[in-house]
Design a protein around this motif. Sequence first.
Motif, short mmCIF file in Angstrom:
data_model
loop_
_atom_site.label_atom_id
_atom_site.label_comp_id
_atom_site.label_asym_id
_atom_site.label_seq_id
_atom_site.Cartn_x
_atom_site.Cartn_y
_atom_site.Cartn_z
N PRO A 180 0.82 -1.22 0.00
CA PRO A 180 0.00 0.00 0.00
C PRO A 180 0.86 1.27 0.00
CG PRO A 180 -0.86 -1.60 1.55
CD PRO A 180 0.47 -2.14 1.08
N GLY A 181 0.49 2.19 -0.87
CA GLY A 181 1.19 3.46 -0.94
C GLY A 181 2.40 3.44 -1.85
N MET A 182 2.76 2.28 -2.37
CA MET A 182 3.92 2.18 -3.25
C MET A 182 3.47 2.11 -4.70
SD MET A 182 6.89 -0.76 -3.37
CE MET A 182 8.16 -0.75 -4.64
N LEU A 183 4.17 2.82 -5.56
CA LEU A 183 3.87 2.79 -6.99
C LEU A 183 4.87 1.92 -7.72
CD1 LEU A 183 3.06 6.54 -7.73
CD2 LEU A 183 1.43 4.66 -7.51
N MET A 184 4.38 1.18 -8.71
CA MET A 184 5.25 0.45 -9.63
C MET A 184 5.42 1.31 -10.87
SD MET A 184 3.90 -3.47 -9.24
CE MET A 184 5.13 -4.06 -10.42
N GLN A 185 6.66 1.55 -11.25
CA GLN A 185 6.97 2.42 -12.37
C GLN A 185 7.02 1.65 -13.68
OE1 GLN A 185 7.18 5.73 -11.82
NE2 GLN A 185 6.90 5.37 -9.61
N ASP A 186 6.83 2.37 -14.78
CA ASP A 186 7.04 1.85 -16.14
C ASP A 186 6.13 0.68 -16.50
OD1 ASP A 186 9.38 3.62 -16.56
OD2 ASP A 186 10.32 2.34 -15.03
N VAL A 187 4.90 0.72 -16.01
CA VAL A 187 3.91 -0.32 -16.32
C VAL A 187 3.16 0.09 -17.59
CG1 VAL A 187 1.89 -1.59 -15.49
CG2 VAL A 187 3.62 -0.78 -13.86
N PRO A 188 3.09 -0.78 -18.61
CA PRO A 188 2.35 -0.42 -19.82
C PRO A 188 0.92 0.02 -19.51
CG PRO A 188 3.68 -2.35 -20.25
CD PRO A 188 3.79 -2.07 -18.77
N THR A 189 0.52 1.11 -20.14
CA THR A 189 -0.83 1.65 -19.93
C THR A 189 -1.88 0.63 -20.34
OG1 THR A 189 0.04 3.86 -20.39
CG2 THR A 189 -2.36 3.56 -20.50
N THR A 190 -1.68 -0.01 -21.48
CA THR A 190 -2.52 -1.13 -21.90
C THR A 190 -1.76 -2.41 -21.61
OG1 THR A 190 -3.51 0.17 -23.68
CG2 THR A 190 -3.69 -2.23 -23.85
N PRO A 191 -2.31 -3.31 -20.79
CA PRO A 191 -1.55 -4.51 -20.41
C PRO A 191 -1.07 -5.32 -21.62
CG PRO A 191 -3.49 -4.27 -19.02
CD PRO A 191 -3.61 -3.24 -20.11
N VAL A 192 0.20 -5.69 -21.58
CA VAL A 192 0.76 -6.60 -22.58
C VAL A 192 0.77 -7.99 -21.93
CG1 VAL A 192 2.72 -7.18 -24.04
CG2 VAL A 192 2.19 -4.77 -23.55
N VAL A 193 -0.21 -8.80 -22.31
CA VAL A 193 -0.44 -10.07 -21.63
C VAL A 193 0.32 -11.20 -22.32
CG1 VAL A 193 -2.19 -11.75 -20.91
CG2 VAL A 193 -2.72 -9.30 -20.88
N ILE A 194 0.99 -12.01 -21.51
CA ILE A 194 1.58 -13.25 -22.02
C ILE A 194 0.48 -14.31 -21.98
CG2 ILE A 194 3.29 -15.06 -21.61
CD1 ILE A 194 5.04 -12.93 -20.28
N LYS A 195 -0.05 -14.65 -23.14
CA LYS A 195 -1.15 -15.63 -23.19
C LYS A 195 -0.66 -17.02 -22.88
CE LYS A 195 -2.50 -14.25 -27.34
NZ LYS A 195 -3.35 -14.12 -28.57
#
Length: 203
Positions: A180-195
């Motif tokens: 809680p309260g921590m941000l993860m940086q550099d996360v794709p805005t649209t998820p790039v999912v490994i199917k």
Amino acid sequence: MVSRLALMMALPALVLCTSTTVRGQDPAAPVHVKVDTTEGAFVIELNPAKAPKTVDNFLKYVKEGHYTNTIFHRVIDGFMIQGGGFTADMKEKDAPRMVRNEGGNGLKNDHYTVAMARTSAPHSASSQFFVNTANNDFLNRENSQDGFGYAVFGRVVEGKEVVDRIGKAATQAKPNPQVPGMLMQDVPTTPVVIKSIEVVEKK
């Protein structure tokens, strides 16, 4: 400015272990896996001759279906794309097996090579991996500050354009549900999912 090495050290822990082959013949023969994503598919040639423990552990996670519906949760243009540990809702998957760092195997963190992600602990790699989208010599053992580096265990041999596309994804900071309260940086805005990731026969 935060260094690239600091960025790598800040990444969540990933862990790999040992002991499973998918071949009946030469255990040092290359193995190919297909990474099917929402941006397309690419093929990785694994190198068990140079990184036997890392490849073995990675293949265990593949056979267990661990990577299905995980995402590339960290993308830094001109550096790397990292995945294999989080779902699209930013929940970290349990990955209990860790592997001893094989960073001194002679394989370099060159463009399109694949290496294990880890924390500042040298032997903390588990399931998360990254694809280098540039020549990242500073991640090699001989250039590393901790004397271990990041272990390369394969290279992309097909679908490099897919890796390039993922590497250009728009990113943002997102809350980390585990902290809680921590941000993860550099996360794709649209998820790039490994199917899926599956072993394939190389033509």
